[in-house]
Each structure stands twice: as C-alpha cells, then as structure tokens.
Design a protein around this motif. Sequence first.
Motif, PDB file in Angstrom:
ATOM      1  N   UNK A  58       0.803  -1.220   0.000  1.00 31.39           N
ATOM      2  CA  UNK A  58       0.000   0.000   0.000  1.00 31.39           C
ATOM      3  C   UNK A  58       0.840   1.277   0.000  1.00 31.39           C
ATOM      4  N   UNK A  59       2.129   1.172   0.294  1.00 33.60           N
ATOM      5  CA  UNK A  59       2.987   2.359   0.334  1.00 33.60           C
ATOM      6  C   UNK A  59       3.860   2.495  -0.914  1.00 33.60           C
ATOM      7  N   UNK A  60       3.650   1.636  -1.894  1.00 33.23           N
ATOM      8  CA  UNK A  60       4.508   1.619  -3.078  1.00 33.23           C
ATOM      9  C   UNK A  60       4.524   2.964  -3.801  1.00 33.23           C
ATOM     10  N   UNK A  61       3.358   3.550  -4.026  1.00 30.26           N
ATOM     11  CA  UNK A  61       3.319   4.815  -4.759  1.00 30.26           C
ATOM     12  C   UNK A  61       3.912   5.952  -3.945  1.00 30.26           C
ATOM     13  N   UNK A  62       3.643   5.962  -2.643  1.00 33.91           N
ATOM     14  CA  UNK A  62       4.181   7.010  -1.782  1.00 33.91           C
ATOM     15  C   UNK A  62       5.705   7.005  -1.785  1.00 33.91           C
ATOM     16  N   UNK A  63       6.297   5.803  -1.886  1.00 36.20           N
ATOM     17  CA  UNK A  63       7.748   5.670  -1.851  1.00 36.20           C
ATOM     18  C   UNK A  63       8.325   5.355  -3.235  1.00 36.20           C
ATOM     19  N   UNK A  64       7.657   5.825  -4.276  1.00 34.63           N
ATOM     20  CA  UNK A  64       8.152   5.608  -5.636  1.00 34.63           C
ATOM     21  C   UNK A  64       9.555   6.197  -5.775  1.00 34.63           C
ATOM     22  N   UNK A  65      10.487   5.401  -6.235  1.00 33.47           N
ATOM     23  CA  UNK A  65      11.885   5.827  -6.326  1.00 33.47           C
ATOM     24  C   UNK A  65      12.637   5.680  -5.021  1.00 33.47           C
ATOM     25  N   UNK A  66      11.948   5.264  -3.973  1.00 33.20           N
ATOM     26  CA  UNK A  66      12.559   5.150  -2.650  1.00 33.20           C
ATOM     27  C   UNK A  66      13.664   4.130  -2.528  1.00 33.20           C
ATOM     28  N   UNK A  67      13.575   2.971  -3.209  1.00 32.13           N
ATOM     29  CA  UNK A  67      14.655   1.998  -3.073  1.00 32.13           C
ATOM     30  C   UNK A  67      16.034   2.571  -3.421  1.00 32.13           C
ATOM     31  N   UNK A  68      16.128   3.293  -4.512  1.00 27.95           N
ATOM     32  CA  UNK A  68      17.421   3.881  -4.886  1.00 27.95           C
ATOM     33  C   UNK A  68      17.853   4.939  -3.893  1.00 27.95           C
ATOM     34  N   UNK A  69      16.917   5.807  -3.490  1.00 27.84           N
ATOM     35  CA  UNK A  69      17.255   6.845  -2.513  1.00 27.84           C
ATOM     36  C   UNK A  69      17.745   6.226  -1.207  1.00 27.84           C
ATOM     37  N   UNK A  70      16.990   5.252  -0.716  1.00 28.64           N
ATOM     38  CA  UNK A  70      17.310   4.690   0.595  1.00 28.64           C
ATOM     39  C   UNK A  70      18.628   3.931   0.598  1.00 28.64           C
ATOM     40  N   UNK A  71      18.971   3.305  -0.509  1.00 25.69           N
ATOM     41  CA  UNK A  71      20.239   2.580  -0.564  1.00 25.69           C
ATOM     42  C   UNK A  71      21.436   3.513  -0.665  1.00 25.69           C
ATOM     43  N   UNK A  72      21.185   4.740  -1.026  1.00 27.80           N
ATOM     44  CA  UNK A  72      22.272   5.725  -1.091  1.00 27.80           C
ATOM     45  C   UNK A  72      22.535   6.394   0.255  1.00 27.80           C
ATOM     46  N   UNK A  73      21.675   6.140   1.240  1.00 30.24           N
ATOM     47  CA  UNK A  73      21.840   6.821   2.528  1.00 30.24           C
ATOM     48  C   UNK A  73      23.063   6.308   3.280  1.00 30.24           C
ATOM     49  N   UNK A  74      23.211   4.986   3.376  1.00 33.34           N
ATOM     50  CA  UNK A  74      24.249   4.415   4.244  1.00 33.34           C
ATOM     51  C   UNK A  74      25.658   4.920   3.937  1.00 33.34           C
ATOM     52  N   UNK A  75      26.134   4.879   2.692  1.00 23.79           N
ATOM     53  CA  UNK A  75      27.499   5.370   2.450  1.00 23.79           C
ATOM     54  C   UNK A  75      27.645   6.856   2.732  1.00 23.79           C
ATOM     55  N   UNK A  76      26.617   7.638   2.405  1.00 18.42           N
ATOM     56  CA  UNK A  76      26.694   9.069   2.683  1.00 18.42           C
ATOM     57  C   UNK A  76      26.648   9.341   4.176  1.00 18.42           C
ATOM     58  N   UNK A  77      25.850   8.566   4.912  1.00 15.36           N
ATOM     59  CA  UNK A  77      25.749   8.787   6.360  1.00 15.36           C
ATOM     60  C   UNK A  77      27.002   8.314   7.082  1.00 15.36           C
ATOM     61  N   UNK A  78      27.620   7.262   6.568  1.00 16.73           N
ATOM     62  CA  UNK A  78      28.895   6.829   7.155  1.00 16.73           C
ATOM     63  C   UNK A  78      29.925   7.965   7.078  1.00 16.73           C
ATOM     64  N   UNK A  79      29.995   8.616   5.919  1.00 17.58           N
ATOM     65  CA  UNK A  79      30.923   9.735   5.759  1.00 17.58           C
ATOM     66  C   UNK A  79      30.554  10.891   6.684  1.00 17.58           C
ATOM     67  N   UNK A  80      29.250  11.142   6.833  1.00 17.76           N
ATOM     68  CA  UNK A  80      28.797  12.215   7.718  1.00 17.76           C
ATOM     69  C   UNK A  80      29.146  11.895   9.171  1.00 17.76           C
ATOM     70  N   UNK A  81      29.005  10.657   9.568  1.00 17.62           N
ATOM     71  CA  UNK A  81      29.354  10.262  10.930  1.00 17.62           C
ATOM     72  C   UNK A  81      30.849  10.421  11.186  1.00 17.62           C
ATOM     73  N   UNK A  82      31.637  10.065  10.210  1.00 21.62           N
ATOM     74  CA  UNK A  82      33.084  10.245  10.358  1.00 21.62           C
ATOM     75  C   UNK A  82      33.445  11.721  10.473  1.00 21.62           C
ATOM     76  N   UNK A  83      32.794  12.547   9.668  1.00 19.67           N
ATOM     77  CA  UNK A  83      33.063  13.990   9.703  1.00 19.67           C
ATOM     78  C   UNK A  83      32.722  14.595  11.064  1.00 19.67           C
TER      79      UNK A  83
END
Length: 216
Positions: A143-168
């Motif tokens: 039921x949330x598929x349309x609300x999160x359209x494009x979300x899989x790609x966005x969400x998978x990009x969070x971890x590497x960027x957040x790791x760098x932010x945590x290090x900073x």
Amino acid sequence: MSSILVFGDSNSHGTMPLPRLGALDRYAPDVRWPTVMAQILGADVVTEGHPGRTTVHDDPIDGAHKNGHAALPALLESHRPLDLVVVMLGTNDCKARFGLRGWDIAAGVGRLAQTIQASTAGPGGGPPDVFLVAPVPVEESGVLAEMFQGGPARSRAIAPALRAEAERLRCGFFDAGRICAVDPVDGVHLTAEGHGALGRAMAEAVRAHLQEGTGC
C-alpha cells in the motif's frame, strides 16, 4: 547505568507492516528493537519514535509536526541527562514528495547530530554522545509503493553518505540494512524477527561504542 535516547520514526515506534492505509497496529513493547537493545544492555532507554518523522523537513501532507529537527530540542531537554542519543531517521525522507537524494538525507541526519552536539543534554551540562543509524532500505511494494516511488534507490544511497557524515562529525555509525530487511507487505516496516535481529545487533554495536569512549 547508561541513559540512552532513541530518536526515530515508525520503525522505532514499532509500527507493524500496513495491510491497508491508515492501519495503526503496533508491536508489543518487548518485540520492538529499542526494547530488545535495552534488555541486553541493561540500560535506561527512552524511545521517541514518531511515525512519519522526517529529518529536517515539514511534511506538506502529514503536517509540520513531522519535522524531526523541530521536535529534537524539547526532547533533549525532557530526557536529560543523556549519555547517548541514537538517531535512526531518513526513511520518510525517501518519499517521492520530497524528491531528495541519499546525500541530502544524510545531511539532514547530520544536522540533527550537530544540534545534539550543541546541546546541554549530556552529563554535567555537556553534550551527549551521538550514534547515527542508516535505516533499512525501503522497497516499492504494498500500500505504500506509490508514496515511496523511487525510494529503493534513494534509501540505498543513505548508508554510504551517512557513514561519511558520521566520520566527519565523529559520531558512531551503524548500517541497519546489513541486519534486516523490510516486510514486502508494505515495503517500509520491519517484521517482528527483524526487530529482534536489529535490537541484538544494536546492543552489540552500542556497547562497543560506549566502551571505546569515543564521543562526538
């Protein structure tokens, strides 16, 4: 005994996978990952999980009260003194309505970390330590598929960027997506088994972080 604040969204609140829009079912307290973590650590864990919470954005549909940055200062004051604040946000920033990239979402989490670092919510009026958790990636399903359209790609990009932010920012970091996956019923929320696995893994990671004594 360590005092820990978990600052998150519906997956910290314990929302069950939604079979239909508007469902409000919630796992029992002992199932939710923050409770599992608390029991293993023997820590005082306060969970502030607000369904729909974003990092730093007013939600144009669900309301401005979903903005995590607006809520954070009051919660820090309410629960101080805190040894550690665990932040697991970013899932709701993946909604199509916001049009954000993974880097933008990680930067929003980083803004929250900086607010915590500038606070007097820690022991002796200093800042608490901060531990940033990259949320479990979402899927376009149910039921949330349309609300999160494009979300899989966005969400998978969070971890590497957040790791760098945590290090900073010299914060702890953990990638929840390495431990569990979302339930395909709605593509966003965790199964009961996922909560248990995440709680156990987080207990181990937080214990190691606190023992290292590396603060922000």
